[in-house]
Write a protein that holds these residues in place. Structure first.
Motif, PDB file in Angstrom:
ATOM      1  N   TRP A  91       0.830  -1.212   0.000  1.00 55.04           N
ATOM      2  CA  TRP A  91       0.000   0.000   0.000  1.00 55.04           C
ATOM      3  C   TRP A  91       0.865   1.262   0.000  1.00 55.04           C
ATOM      4  O   TRP A  91       0.464   2.302  -0.535  1.00 55.04           O
ATOM      5  N   ASN A  92       2.052   1.178   0.599  1.00 51.20           N
ATOM      6  CA  ASN A  92       2.903   2.364   0.677  1.00 51.20           C
ATOM      7  C   ASN A  92       3.511   2.768  -0.667  1.00 51.20           C
ATOM      8  O   ASN A  92       4.029   3.870  -0.809  1.00 51.20           O
ATOM      9  N   ILE A  93       3.434   1.869  -1.638  1.00 53.17           N
ATOM     10  CA  ILE A  93       3.861   2.225  -3.004  1.00 53.17           C
ATOM     11  C   ILE A  93       2.832   3.170  -3.623  1.00 53.17           C
ATOM     12  O   ILE A  93       3.119   3.940  -4.529  1.00 53.17           O
ATOM     13  N   LYS A  94       1.605   3.110  -3.085  1.00 51.07           N
ATOM     14  CA  LYS A  94       0.477   3.889  -3.623  1.00 51.07           C
ATOM     15  C   LYS A  94       0.155   5.044  -2.672  1.00 51.07           C
ATOM     16  O   LYS A  94       0.516   5.004  -1.499  1.00 51.07           O
ATOM     17  N   PRO A  95      -0.547   6.076  -3.153  1.00 48.53           N
ATOM     18  CA  PRO A  95      -0.886   7.209  -2.280  1.00 48.53           C
ATOM     19  C   PRO A  95      -2.005   6.874  -1.288  1.00 48.53           C
ATOM     20  O   PRO A  95      -2.904   6.095  -1.582  1.00 48.53           O
ATOM     21  N   THR A  96      -1.912   7.459  -0.106  1.00 50.22           N
ATOM     22  CA  THR A  96      -2.995   7.410   0.882  1.00 50.22           C
ATOM     23  C   THR A  96      -3.439   8.845   1.126  1.00 50.22           C
ATOM     24  O   THR A  96      -2.729   9.628   1.769  1.00 50.22           O
ATOM     25  N   TYR A  97      -4.580   9.219   0.556  1.00 48.53           N
ATOM     26  CA  TYR A  97      -5.076  10.601   0.633  1.00 48.53           C
ATOM     27  C   TYR A  97      -5.929  10.789   1.887  1.00 48.53           C
ATOM     28  O   TYR A  97      -6.801   9.965   2.181  1.00 48.53           O
ATOM     29  N   VAL A  98      -5.678  11.876   2.618  1.00 51.03           N
ATOM     30  CA  VAL A  98      -6.407  12.115   3.875  1.00 51.03           C
ATOM     31  C   VAL A  98      -6.865  13.564   3.983  1.00 51.03           C
ATOM     32  O   VAL A  98      -6.330  14.453   3.316  1.00 51.03           O
ATOM     33  N   VAL A  99      -7.863  13.780   4.866  1.00 50.36           N
ATOM     34  CA  VAL A  99      -8.297  15.130   5.235  1.00 50.36           C
ATOM     35  C   VAL A  99      -7.875  15.379   6.679  1.00 50.36           C
ATOM     36  O   VAL A  99      -8.246  14.615   7.565  1.00 50.36           O
ATOM     37  N   GLY A 100      -7.086  16.418   6.905  1.00 46.31           N
ATOM     38  CA  GLY A 100      -6.805  16.857   8.275  1.00 46.31           C
ATOM     39  C   GLY A 100      -5.716  16.078   9.001  1.00 46.31           C
ATOM     40  O   GLY A 100      -5.378  14.947   8.656  1.00 46.31           O
ATOM     41  N   LYS A 101      -5.186  16.727  10.040  1.00 42.84           N
ATOM     42  CA  LYS A 101      -4.057  16.168  10.796  1.00 42.84           C
ATOM     43  C   LYS A 101      -4.457  14.966  11.640  1.00 42.84           C
ATOM     44  O   LYS A 101      -3.667  14.052  11.843  1.00 42.84           O
ATOM     45  N   ALA A 102      -5.689  14.978  12.184  1.00 36.52           N
ATOM     46  CA  ALA A 102      -6.119  13.866  13.043  1.00 36.52           C
ATOM     47  C   ALA A 102      -6.100  12.555  12.265  1.00 36.52           C
ATOM     48  O   ALA A 102      -5.574  11.536  12.731  1.00 36.52           O
ATOM     49  N   THR A 103      -6.669  12.583  11.058  1.00 39.92           N
ATOM     50  CA  THR A 103      -6.696  11.371  10.228  1.00 39.92           C
ATOM     51  C   THR A 103      -5.278  11.012   9.784  1.00 39.92           C
ATOM     52  O   THR A 103      -4.904   9.837   9.766  1.00 39.92           O
ATOM     53  N   ALA A 104      -4.486  12.033   9.452  1.00 43.37           N
ATOM     54  CA  ALA A 104      -3.105  11.791   9.010  1.00 43.37           C
ATOM     55  C   ALA A 104      -2.293  11.077  10.086  1.00 43.37           C
ATOM     56  O   ALA A 104      -1.544  10.131   9.799  1.00 43.37           O
ATOM     57  N   SER A 105      -2.434  11.495  11.343  1.00 44.93           N
ATOM     58  CA  SER A 105      -1.649  10.878  12.419  1.00 44.93           C
ATOM     59  C   SER A 105      -2.064   9.423  12.629  1.00 44.93           C
ATOM     60  O   SER A 105      -1.233   8.564  12.919  1.00 44.93           O
ATOM     61  N   LEU A 106      -3.366   9.116  12.448  1.00 43.53           N
ATOM     62  CA  LEU A 106      -3.836   7.731  12.569  1.00 43.53           C
ATOM     63  C   LEU A 106      -3.328   6.869  11.404  1.00 43.53           C
ATOM     64  O   LEU A 106      -3.040   5.689  11.582  1.00 43.53           O
ATOM     65  N   VAL A 107      -3.215   7.473  10.224  1.00 46.31           N
ATOM     66  CA  VAL A 107      -2.655   6.769   9.061  1.00 46.31           C
ATOM     67  C   VAL A 107      -1.198   6.384   9.345  1.00 46.31           C
ATOM     68  O   VAL A 107      -0.763   5.260   9.065  1.00 46.31           O
ATOM     69  N   GLU A 108      -0.473   7.310   9.950  1.00 49.53           N
ATOM     70  CA  GLU A 108       0.938   7.033  10.285  1.00 49.53           C
ATOM     71  C   GLU A 108       1.040   5.906  11.312  1.00 49.53           C
ATOM     72  O   GLU A 108       1.982   5.109  11.270  1.00 49.53           O
ATOM     73  N   GLU A 109       0.063   5.821  12.217  1.00 52.67           N
ATOM     74  CA  GLU A 109       0.082   4.768  13.245  1.00 52.67           C
ATOM     75  C   GLU A 109      -0.009   3.370  12.643  1.00 52.67           C
ATOM     76  O   GLU A 109       0.510   2.412  13.219  1.00 52.67           O
ATOM     77  N   ILE A 110      -0.663   3.227  11.494  1.00 57.32           N
ATOM     78  CA  ILE A 110      -0.746   1.899  10.863  1.00 57.32           C
ATOM     79  C   ILE A 110       0.372   1.703   9.828  1.00 57.32           C
ATOM     80  O   ILE A 110       0.370   0.727   9.079  1.00 57.32           O
ATOM     81  N   GLY A 111       1.303   2.664   9.797  1.00 56.03           N
ATOM     82  CA  GLY A 111       2.499   2.485   8.977  1.00 56.03           C
ATOM     83  C   GLY A 111       2.425   3.025   7.562  1.00 56.03           C
ATOM     84  O   GLY A 111       3.290   2.733   6.736  1.00 56.03           O
ATOM     85  N   LEU A 112       1.390   3.827   7.261  1.00 48.61           N
ATOM     86  CA  LEU A 112       1.264   4.404   5.921  1.00 48.61           C
ATOM     87  C   LEU A 112       1.661   5.884   5.938  1.00 48.61           C
ATOM     88  O   LEU A 112       1.728   6.513   6.993  1.00 48.61           O
ATOM     89  N   VAL A 113       1.911   6.419   4.761  1.00 50.28           N
ATOM     90  CA  VAL A 113       2.340   7.818   4.638  1.00 50.28           C
ATOM     91  C   VAL A 113       1.183   8.648   4.061  1.00 50.28           C
ATOM     92  O   VAL A 113       0.786   8.449   2.915  1.00 50.28           O
ATOM     93  N   PRO A 114       0.623   9.565   4.860  1.00 51.86           N
ATOM     94  CA  PRO A 114      -0.524  10.353   4.371  1.00 51.86           C
ATOM     95  C   PRO A 114      -0.124  11.438   3.376  1.00 51.86           C
ATOM     96  O   PRO A 114       0.983  11.973   3.441  1.00 51.86           O
ATOM     97  N   GLN A 115      -1.040  11.737   2.478  1.00 50.44           N
ATOM     98  CA  GLN A 115      -0.860  12.840   1.524  1.00 50.44           C
ATOM     99  C   GLN A 115      -2.125  13.702   1.527  1.00 50.44           C
ATOM    100  O   GLN A 115      -3.223  13.184   1.646  1.00 50.44           O
ATOM    101  N   GLY A 116      -1.959  15.019   1.362  1.00 48.41           N
ATOM    102  CA  GLY A 116      -3.106  15.923   1.217  1.00 48.41           C
ATOM    103  C   GLY A 116      -3.716  16.370   2.527  1.00 48.41           C
ATOM    104  O   GLY A 116      -4.805  16.944   2.538  1.00 48.41           O
ATOM    105  N   GLU A 117      -3.023  16.131   3.651  1.00 45.91           N
ATOM    106  CA  GLU A 117      -3.620  16.434   4.960  1.00 45.91           C
ATOM    107  C   GLU A 117      -3.924  17.921   5.146  1.00 45.91           C
ATOM    108  O   GLU A 117      -4.814  18.292   5.906  1.00 45.91           O
ATOM    109  N   LYS A 118      -3.198  18.780   4.433  1.00 44.99           N
ATOM    110  CA  LYS A 118      -3.433  20.224   4.587  1.00 44.99           C
ATOM    111  C   LYS A 118      -4.665  20.703   3.824  1.00 44.99           C
ATOM    112  O   LYS A 118      -5.051  21.859   3.927  1.00 44.99           O
ATOM    113  N   SER A 119      -5.278  19.804   3.062  1.00 39.84           N
ATOM    114  CA  SER A 119      -6.459  20.208   2.286  1.00 39.84           C
ATOM    115  C   SER A 119      -7.598  20.659   3.203  1.00 39.84           C
ATOM    116  O   SER A 119      -8.316  21.597   2.895  1.00 39.84           O
TER     117      SER A 119
END
Length: 265
Positions: A91-119
């Motif tokens: 999954w980390n080869i592919k983008p993980t798009y998120v809204v906001g910092k709260a969701t982004a930090s939870l994405v990082e907890e499962i080992g993925l790299v969030p993109q678009g959190e500042k949207s």
């Protein structure tokens, strides 16, 4: 001055709630009342889809609840091992798009790299995704709630970007909501500001708050965490005193502080 926050408290293990802390830095006394309860659904189907990253172009995660659904899936030992050994890397080869910092930090907890959190909201995230994805590529997997707004799916569909939605949680009113609101108003009186964090919160709380405030309702400054919540308040005939520039404790506290000034926005 008192501020009523209509949201779940942050996980107790991670220290004081950042919204209470930030509002406190402006001398505002904030109280949290949980508004929503969640029922998770289709978790077997969710993990089945997560087990086939080769079928998708990436992930779209717009709420902490969607991450909670994934984390529930990964509690099972065999699934956790499969995620750690190979699925996470795929999954980390592919983008993980998120809204906001709260969701982004939870994405990082499962080992993925969030993109678009500042949207900050679905509209801006949709624009961000459209700027990075090509039409008719592999579908993006979108675990979401039953009450999801159609803004993001509509924009992506219009641009020819495939999105596969899967409902993984349903939203209901918190069983103790009415009792908690009545108790707050009887003990603390009418707050200077009431903050809504979701359109569902407006649906479940607004009438109770109007009833409990009575003739003094016009003294209350209503605040929204973002544009969709502000729209829900306006749709219910409420004047919105301020909306956070982005869904963060800092931006919300600054907006409320300004709104509560004698000549606030």
């Amino acid at each position: 001055m008192k501020v009523l926050l209509l949201k779940d408290p942050k996980d107790k293990d991670s220290g004081p709630d950042p919204y209470i802390k930030e509002l406190g830095s402006y001398g505002l006394e904030a109280t949290l009342i949980p508004v929503l309860s969640f029922e998770f659904t289709s978790l077997d189907s969710l993990f089945d889809k997560l087990s086939h990253p080769e079928c998708y172009g990436g992930l779209v995660l717009t709420s902490p609840r969607a991450l909670e659904a994934i984390k529930i899936c990964l509690k099972e030992k065999s699934k956790k091992e499969a995620w750690s050994k190979s699925l996470k890397q795929m999954w980390n080869i592919k983008p993980t798009y998120v809204v906001g910092k709260a969701t982004a930090s939870l994405v990082e907890e499962i080992g993925l790299v969030p993109q678009g959190e500042k949207s900050g909201n679905a509209e801006k995230l949709a624009e961000y995704i459209c700027s990075r994805e090509k039409p008719n590529s592999s579908a993006l997997l979108f675990p979401c709630g039953a009450l999801k707004r159609e803004v993001l799916p509509t924009v992506l569909r219009e641009k020819g970007i495939p999105l596969e939605s899967l409902t993984v949680y349903r939203t209901a009113q918190h069983p103790e909501l009415q009792e908690s609101l009545s108790s707050y108003f009887s003990q603390q009186g009418i707050p200077a500001s009431v903050v809504f964090f979701s359109p569902s919160g407006v649906k479940f709380c607004l009438q109770h708050i109007q009833k409990l405030s009575g003739d003094l309702i016009n003294q209350v400054k209503f605040a929204a965490i973002g544009p969709s919540t502000a729209e829900a308040l306006q749709g219910a005939g409420v004047t919105v005193s301020c909306t956070a520039e982005s869904p963060t404790p800092q931006d919300l506290a600054a907006a409320i502080h300004t709104a509560l000034q004698p000549h606030g926005c």
